[in-house]
Design a protein around this motif. Structure first.
Motif, short mmCIF file in Angstrom:
data_model
loop_
_atom_site.label_atom_id
_atom_site.label_comp_id
_atom_site.label_asym_id
_atom_site.label_seq_id
_atom_site.Cartn_x
_atom_site.Cartn_y
_atom_site.Cartn_z
N VAL A 133 0.88 -1.16 0.00
CA VAL A 133 0.00 0.00 0.00
C VAL A 133 0.92 1.21 0.00
CG1 VAL A 133 -1.70 1.36 1.27
CG2 VAL A 133 -1.97 -1.11 1.10
N CYS A 134 0.83 1.98 -1.06
CA CYS A 134 1.73 3.12 -1.25
C CYS A 134 1.06 4.41 -0.81
CB CYS A 134 2.12 3.20 -2.73
SG CYS A 134 3.61 4.17 -2.99
N GLY A 135 1.89 5.39 -0.50
CA GLY A 135 1.38 6.70 -0.13
C GLY A 135 0.87 6.77 1.29
N ALA A 149 8.26 12.01 -3.61
CA ALA A 149 8.09 12.78 -4.85
C ALA A 149 6.90 13.72 -4.66
CB ALA A 149 7.84 11.84 -6.02
N ASN A 150 6.79 14.72 -5.52
CA ASN A 150 5.69 15.67 -5.44
C ASN A 150 4.37 14.96 -5.67
OD1 ASN A 150 4.28 18.03 -5.26
ND2 ASN A 150 4.72 18.68 -7.35
N SER A 151 3.53 14.90 -4.65
CA SER A 151 2.28 14.14 -4.70
C SER A 151 1.43 14.54 -3.50
CB SER A 151 2.61 12.65 -4.63
OG SER A 151 1.52 11.89 -4.20
N PRO A 152 0.10 14.34 -3.55
CA PRO A 152 -0.72 14.55 -2.35
C PRO A 152 -0.34 13.57 -1.24
CG PRO A 152 -2.12 14.27 -4.30
CD PRO A 152 -0.71 14.00 -4.72
N ARG A 153 0.43 12.53 -1.59
CA ARG A 153 0.85 11.51 -0.63
C ARG A 153 2.29 11.69 -0.16
NH1 ARG A 153 -1.94 10.26 -4.87
NH2 ARG A 153 -4.00 9.39 -4.52
N GLN A 154 2.90 12.78 -0.55
CA GLN A 154 4.30 13.03 -0.18
C GLN A 154 4.43 13.20 1.34
OE1 GLN A 154 5.96 16.59 -1.89
NE2 GLN A 154 8.05 15.95 -1.50
N VAL A 179 9.73 5.72 -2.08
CA VAL A 179 9.29 5.96 -3.45
C VAL A 179 9.79 7.32 -3.90
CG1 VAL A 179 7.29 6.12 -4.99
CG2 VAL A 179 7.24 4.56 -3.02
N PHE A 180 10.57 7.32 -5.00
CA PHE A 180 11.25 8.53 -5.47
C PHE A 180 11.07 8.74 -6.96
CE2 PHE A 180 13.50 6.92 -1.81
CZ PHE A 180 13.79 8.05 -1.06
N ILE A 224 11.81 3.61 -7.82
CA ILE A 224 12.22 4.82 -8.55
C ILE A 224 11.35 5.00 -9.79
CG2 ILE A 224 14.09 3.60 -9.75
CD1 ILE A 224 14.36 7.22 -8.52
N HIS A 225 10.90 6.23 -9.99
CA HIS A 225 10.05 6.58 -11.12
C HIS A 225 10.77 7.52 -12.08
CE1 HIS A 225 6.12 4.90 -9.80
NE2 HIS A 225 6.79 4.85 -8.67
N GLY A 226 12.06 7.51 -12.06
CA GLY A 226 12.84 8.37 -12.95
C GLY A 226 14.07 7.64 -13.45
#
Length: 191
Positions: free
Chosen positions: A6-8, A31-36, A58-59, A79-81
């Motif tokens: 479960v992320c965020g 990362a920039n997110s409502p869940r950051q 999570v990055f 990683i998402h980059g």
């Protein structure tokens, strides 16, 4: 059994509800997110869950990973980059379904995390995953209502959910988390 993340997660109460639901891991988003989560909150959540479930950082920016990992001590990094990572924990690299067939989409030792909805919030589409180089994690558009079907279509190592178990962005719904885990375990019984 399918690994469930479960992320965020943004609070210890959401982390506790996820653990009670039976997840394998929680994701802390940097990362920039409502869940950051900010580092102090991440440290609080990590201390609360350590030894009970895996902690995944999570990055989007690979440059940020080492400093934060040094403080939090993740069990895995997602990683998402672009860019290689030099951390001594397993790495999940987010890729699009069509990238899985490209030999350069993953670095050595990385596991693919495939977003079947490509971040558009659509239901997961496992038909787009034609082949794979090994175990993978599926994400994107998964809900308690469709995760079982996705598992049977793809037979992944793991599943990753965030908005599919939320009441509002960044706030997890304990009942939806329980239903999600139950649906995964039902699919595990069919495999």
């Amino acid at each position: 059994m399918t690994w469930i993340k479960v992320c965020g997660i943004t609070s210890t109460s959401d982390a506790e509800a996820a653990i009670e639901a039976g997840v394998s891991a929680i994701g802390l988003v940097f990362a920039n997110s409502p869940r950051q989560v900010a580092l102090p909150r991440a440290l609080e959540i990590a201390a609360f869950v350590r030894g009970r479930v895996e902690i995944v950082g999570v990055f989007k920016d690979a440059m940020q990973v080492e400093a934060v990992h040094g403080a939090v001590r993740f069990d895995r990094v997602q990683i998402h980059g672009p860019g290689p990572l030099s951390v001594a924990v397993p790495v999940l690299r987010a890729i699009r379904p069509e990238e899985i067939e490209r030999p350069d989409s993953l670095n050595d030792g990385e596991m693919a995390l495939i977003d079947g909805s490509e971040g558009r919030g659509h239901p997961f589409d496992g038909s787009r995953i034609r082949s794979r180089p090994g175990p993978l994690v599926i994400a994107g558009g998964l809900t308690p209502e469709n995760v079982g079907e996705a598992i049977l279509a793809v037979r992944p190592f793991g599943v990753d959910v965030s908005s599919g178990v939320e009441s509002v962005p960044g706030l997890k719904d304990p009942e939806r988390m329980r239903r999600f885990v139950a649906a995964v375990r039902r699919a595990d019984g069919v495999r």
